[in-house]
Design a protein around this motif. Structure first.
Motif, mmCIF file in Angstrom:
data_model
loop_
_atom_site.group_PDB
_atom_site.id
_atom_site.type_symbol
_atom_site.label_atom_id
_atom_site.label_comp_id
_atom_site.label_asym_id
_atom_site.label_seq_id
_atom_site.Cartn_x
_atom_site.Cartn_y
_atom_site.Cartn_z
ATOM 1 N N VAL A 106 57.460 -63.668 30.332
ATOM 2 C CA VAL A 106 57.537 -62.581 29.464
ATOM 3 C C VAL A 106 57.570 -61.319 29.300
ATOM 4 C CG1 VAL A 106 57.607 -62.592 27.024
ATOM 5 C CG2 VAL A 106 57.932 -64.658 27.958
ATOM 6 N N CYS A 155 58.022 -58.164 23.722
ATOM 7 C CA CYS A 155 58.783 -59.449 22.660
ATOM 8 C C CYS A 155 57.882 -58.535 21.753
ATOM 9 C CB CYS A 155 57.344 -60.091 23.235
ATOM 10 S SG CYS A 155 57.378 -61.246 21.723
ATOM 11 N N ILE A 156 58.900 -59.238 20.675
ATOM 12 C CA ILE A 156 58.267 -58.608 18.989
ATOM 13 C C ILE A 156 58.398 -59.659 17.669
ATOM 14 C CG2 ILE A 156 60.484 -56.577 18.709
ATOM 15 C CD1 ILE A 156 62.597 -58.265 17.605
ATOM 16 N N CYS A 210 62.248 -67.997 21.351
ATOM 17 C CA CYS A 210 61.925 -68.792 22.521
ATOM 18 C C CYS A 210 60.996 -69.609 21.916
ATOM 19 C CB CYS A 210 61.709 -67.936 23.121
ATOM 20 S SG CYS A 210 59.796 -67.307 22.628
ATOM 21 N N LEU A 247 53.857 -68.532 20.806
ATOM 22 C CA LEU A 247 53.281 -67.373 19.685
ATOM 23 C C LEU A 247 51.702 -67.702 20.617
ATOM 24 C CD1 LEU A 247 55.277 -66.827 17.115
ATOM 25 C CD2 LEU A 247 55.546 -65.896 19.595
ATOM 26 N N ALA A 281 54.855 -64.072 22.618
ATOM 27 C CA ALA A 281 55.438 -65.574 22.753
ATOM 28 C C ALA A 281 54.900 -65.200 25.434
ATOM 29 C CB ALA A 281 56.628 -65.276 23.296
ATOM 30 N N CYS A 312 66.803 -64.606 23.057
ATOM 31 C CA CYS A 312 65.898 -63.555 22.621
ATOM 32 C C CYS A 312 66.321 -62.548 22.580
ATOM 33 C CB CYS A 312 65.086 -63.507 23.843
ATOM 34 S SG CYS A 312 64.008 -61.857 23.637
ATOM 35 N N PRO A 313 66.531 -61.963 20.937
ATOM 36 C CA PRO A 313 67.268 -60.314 20.539
ATOM 37 C C PRO A 313 66.204 -59.408 21.703
ATOM 38 C CG PRO A 313 64.779 -61.054 18.935
ATOM 39 C CD PRO A 313 65.695 -62.056 20.209
ATOM 40 N N VAL A 314 65.703 -59.328 22.681
ATOM 41 C CA VAL A 314 65.128 -58.348 22.905
ATOM 42 C C VAL A 314 65.102 -58.783 24.838
ATOM 43 C CG1 VAL A 314 64.586 -56.979 20.999
ATOM 44 C CG2 VAL A 314 62.894 -58.718 22.967
ATOM 45 N N ALA A 350 63.576 -60.003 26.436
ATOM 46 C CA ALA A 350 62.260 -60.271 27.060
ATOM 47 C C ALA A 350 61.647 -60.997 28.005
ATOM 48 C CB ALA A 350 61.069 -60.021 25.496
ATOM 49 N N ILE A 351 62.654 -62.169 28.189
ATOM 50 C CA ILE A 351 62.715 -63.321 28.981
ATOM 51 C C ILE A 351 63.131 -63.760 30.263
ATOM 52 C CG2 ILE A 351 62.559 -66.538 29.282
ATOM 53 C CD1 ILE A 351 62.216 -65.517 25.874
HETATM 54 S S1 SF4 Z 1 62.439 -64.601 21.064
HETATM 55 FE FE1 SF4 Z 1 61.891 -62.779 22.347
HETATM 56 S S2 SF4 Z 1 61.482 -61.947 20.883
HETATM 57 FE FE2 SF4 Z 1 60.812 -63.146 20.590
HETATM 58 S S3 SF4 Z 1 58.627 -64.530 20.402
HETATM 59 FE FE3 SF4 Z 1 60.345 -65.023 22.087
HETATM 60 S S4 SF4 Z 1 60.418 -63.179 23.591
HETATM 61 FE FE4 SF4 Z 1 59.495 -62.545 21.951
#
Ligand code: SF4
Length: 77
Positions: free
Chosen positions: A14, A19-20, A25, A35, A41, A61-63, A65-66
């Protein structure tokens, strides 16, 4: 390269700076992700869901980040 998980033979990373803390996730794979107390995360257990479920969680994941890596390299993205 660090070790792959025993069962799924994957490694999940991650990117904390990205990560926001949306929690998508965690909702998708609650035994794999959680979290932490900073609202970011963390990976609990890369073998806590099937590889497909892990990739689906990463895809949600919206950004983006994974990152999921397997024996032959990047699985996602
Ligand atoms: S889905 Fe992405 S932004 Fe959201 S908590 Fe998980 S890693 Fe972070």
């Amino acid at each position: 390269m660090t070790e792959l998980s025993a069962l799924n033979r994957i490694r999940i990373e991650v990117e904390r700076d990205l990560c926001i803390g949306s929690g998508d996730c965690v909702d998708a794979a609650p035994r794999v992700f959680a979290l932490d107390d900073e609202g970011k995360a963390i990976v609990l257990d890369p073998d806590g869901a099937t590889p497909d479920e892990v990739v689906d969680a990463a895809r949600n994941c919206p950004v983006t980040a994974i990152f999921v890596v397997g024996e032959d390299g990047d699985i996602y993205p």
